[in-house]
Scaffold this motif. Sequence first.
Motif, mmCIF file in Angstrom:
data_model
loop_
_atom_site.group_PDB
_atom_site.id
_atom_site.type_symbol
_atom_site.label_atom_id
_atom_site.label_comp_id
_atom_site.label_asym_id
_atom_site.label_seq_id
_atom_site.Cartn_x
_atom_site.Cartn_y
_atom_site.Cartn_z
ATOM 1 N N GLN A 181 0.808 -1.217 0.000
ATOM 2 C CA GLN A 181 0.000 0.000 0.000
ATOM 3 C C GLN A 181 0.847 1.275 0.000
ATOM 4 O O GLN A 181 0.307 2.384 -0.059
ATOM 5 N N LYS A 182 2.164 1.129 0.078
ATOM 6 C CA LYS A 182 3.023 2.302 0.261
ATOM 7 C C LYS A 182 2.949 3.286 -0.897
ATOM 8 O O LYS A 182 3.170 4.497 -0.710
ATOM 9 N N GLU A 183 2.638 2.809 -2.076
ATOM 10 C CA GLU A 183 2.513 3.711 -3.216
ATOM 11 C C GLU A 183 1.421 4.754 -2.976
ATOM 12 O O GLU A 183 1.507 5.889 -3.473
ATOM 13 N N LYS A 184 0.411 4.384 -2.175
ATOM 14 C CA LYS A 184 -0.649 5.342 -1.836
ATOM 15 C C LYS A 184 -0.099 6.518 -1.039
ATOM 16 O O LYS A 184 -0.570 7.652 -1.180
ATOM 17 N N SER A 185 0.899 6.250 -0.188
ATOM 18 C CA SER A 185 1.503 7.321 0.602
ATOM 19 C C SER A 185 2.128 8.378 -0.291
ATOM 20 O O SER A 185 1.943 9.590 -0.080
ATOM 21 N N TRP A 186 2.853 7.936 -1.303
ATOM 22 C CA TRP A 186 3.576 8.884 -2.152
ATOM 23 C C TRP A 186 2.620 9.601 -3.097
ATOM 24 O O TRP A 186 2.845 10.773 -3.438
ATOM 25 N N LYS A 187 1.543 8.941 -3.513
ATOM 26 C CA LYS A 187 0.523 9.622 -4.320
ATOM 27 C C LYS A 187 -0.187 10.695 -3.497
ATOM 28 O O LYS A 187 -0.485 11.786 -3.993
ATOM 29 N N LEU A 188 -0.461 10.377 -2.230
ATOM 30 C CA LEU A 188 -1.098 11.357 -1.354
ATOM 31 C C LEU A 188 -0.180 12.550 -1.129
ATOM 32 O O LEU A 188 -0.622 13.710 -1.189
ATOM 33 N N LEU A 189 1.087 12.294 -0.890
ATOM 34 C CA LEU A 189 2.045 13.374 -0.666
ATOM 35 C C LEU A 189 2.123 14.293 -1.885
ATOM 36 O O LEU A 189 2.127 15.525 -1.760
ATOM 37 N N SER A 190 2.173 13.699 -3.068
ATOM 38 C CA SER A 190 2.220 14.476 -4.302
ATOM 39 C C SER A 190 0.936 15.278 -4.500
ATOM 40 O O SER A 190 0.960 16.430 -4.961
ATOM 41 N N HIS A 191 -0.192 14.680 -4.137
ATOM 42 C CA HIS A 191 -1.482 15.372 -4.251
ATOM 43 C C HIS A 191 -1.542 16.579 -3.311
ATOM 44 O O HIS A 191 -2.051 17.649 -3.681
ATOM 45 N N LEU A 192 -1.026 16.441 -2.110
ATOM 46 C CA LEU A 192 -1.069 17.532 -1.135
ATOM 47 C C LEU A 192 -0.228 18.725 -1.577
ATOM 48 O O LEU A 192 -0.528 19.867 -1.205
ATOM 49 N N LYS A 193 0.801 18.477 -2.352
ATOM 50 C CA LYS A 193 1.658 19.560 -2.836
ATOM 51 C C LYS A 193 0.853 20.585 -3.642
ATOM 52 O O LYS A 193 1.189 21.776 -3.662
ATOM 53 N N ASP A 194 -0.223 20.143 -4.287
ATOM 54 C CA ASP A 194 -1.050 21.048 -5.083
ATOM 55 C C ASP A 194 -1.764 22.087 -4.223
ATOM 56 O O ASP A 194 -2.193 23.135 -4.734
ATOM 57 N N PHE A 195 -1.914 21.804 -2.924
ATOM 58 C CA PHE A 195 -2.602 22.733 -2.034
ATOM 59 C C PHE A 195 -1.645 23.698 -1.337
ATOM 60 O O PHE A 195 -2.078 24.610 -0.647
ATOM 61 N N VAL A 196 -0.356 23.466 -1.514
ATOM 62 C CA VAL A 196 0.649 24.257 -0.814
ATOM 63 C C VAL A 196 1.085 25.435 -1.674
ATOM 64 O O VAL A 196 1.440 25.267 -2.841
ATOM 65 N N GLU A 197 1.074 26.615 -1.079
ATOM 66 C CA GLU A 197 1.543 27.826 -1.750
ATOM 67 C C GLU A 197 2.651 28.447 -0.902
ATOM 68 O O GLU A 197 2.385 29.180 0.042
ATOM 69 N N GLY A 198 3.882 28.120 -1.220
ATOM 70 C CA GLY A 198 5.005 28.678 -0.470
ATOM 71 C C GLY A 198 5.696 27.657 0.401
ATOM 72 O O GLY A 198 6.119 26.590 -0.069
ATOM 73 N N SER A 199 5.789 27.974 1.687
ATOM 74 C CA SER A 199 6.593 27.187 2.619
ATOM 75 C C SER A 199 5.816 25.983 3.138
ATOM 76 O O SER A 199 4.641 26.079 3.489
ATOM 77 N N TRP A 200 6.508 24.822 3.273
ATOM 78 C CA TRP A 200 5.823 23.576 3.626
ATOM 79 C C TRP A 200 6.691 22.731 4.550
ATOM 80 O O TRP A 200 7.879 22.514 4.303
ATOM 81 N N LEU A 201 6.083 22.261 5.638
ATOM 82 C CA LEU A 201 6.699 21.315 6.565
ATOM 83 C C LEU A 201 5.800 20.096 6.667
ATOM 84 O O LEU A 201 4.583 20.218 6.777
ATOM 85 N N CYS A 202 6.403 18.919 6.635
ATOM 86 C CA CYS A 202 5.654 17.668 6.758
ATOM 87 C C CYS A 202 6.311 16.823 7.850
ATOM 88 O O CYS A 202 7.522 16.595 7.814
ATOM 89 N N ILE A 203 5.509 16.363 8.809
ATOM 90 C CA ILE A 203 6.043 15.613 9.940
ATOM 91 C C ILE A 203 5.127 14.449 10.264
ATOM 92 O O ILE A 203 3.912 14.524 10.070
ATOM 93 N N GLY A 204 5.709 13.347 10.720
ATOM 94 C CA GLY A 204 4.886 12.207 11.121
ATOM 95 C C GLY A 204 5.590 10.884 10.922
ATOM 96 O O GLY A 204 6.812 10.802 10.804
#
Length: 322
Positions: free
Chosen positions: A83-106
């Motif tokens: 299922q790990k491919e879903k993680s990277w697709k989700l991460l790439s999808h979230l980038k579309d909502f980011v405008e500028g500075s971005w931190l990801c933790i977890g």
Amino acid sequence: MCFLMETRLDKEGFVQLYDNLPYPNRIIVKYPDSSGGLALIWKNDIHMELINFSANHILVKVKEVDGFEWFLTCFYGWPEANQKEKSWKLLSHLKDFVEGSWLCIGDFNAFLTSSEKFSKQPPINGQVDAFREALDICQLEDLGFKGYPFTWNNKRPGEANTRIRLDRAVAMKEWREKFQLNSVTHLSSHASDHLPIILQSRSFGHNRIRRDQKFKFEESWFLWDAYEAVIRKAWNQAEVEGAGLDPIQEKIRLCGEDLLAWGSAKTISDTEEIKSLQKQVEKLIAENVTPESKAEFLGVSKLLDELLLKQEIYWAQRFKIS
């Protein structure tokens, strides 16, 4: 702010167990089944706007007191290998909502290098490459860490033991340039197979200093022989750059934070014994798991739980009074 994973709680269950925490603002995400669950909690002095969420992430926009805005993603990757491919697709999808500075933790449930896994089973290179490629696409870079190198331990004895660095913080260049004094620390834990991690985001400016929390030196600290050593250690470890008086002022501020944290602990009963037990836990975690070390770990953990409960009651009463 605090991000919790695998809570196994809905909103009502979370409030019932954690309503006494001094974090009045909460986003609770429940998994469809009884497992998993995410929670992001924060204090009133943090200005945060929810963008979107799913069973594997919470995306918010944070506004600093100086007007600087950045995006925070609290992330929980799929643990199953298929299922790990879903993680990277989700991460790439979230980038579309980011405008500028971005931190990801977890907990990404993945690692970046072979050195981040201790196991008889060799790492799967394809999964490592996929995680690294996902971060590159999102322009996210690992922030590094201090402390024990692995954040997850299956706690099985002998050759069945596996330890991996699954939990981390990654950020875009813009975020790293804003918070140049950021640091990630792996804390110790005896009650979970994961280590908690703490991220301190600091900039050279004074925008993050809150007026209601000014540093005050306590004369009673002179009664402790260790106070001078604490000051020297904090001063030497505070790494700052720049010219003029700003770096010196920043070192003084960071030194004051460490001294305040040390001095505050002197007012709590059993603090020194708790620290001693935590060091024993850290030592046992780093060793190879054997039936003997596991039994010792359980004994130390039981005593540590009892002392931490006393401390929790102390602070709960103190919080209600204030």
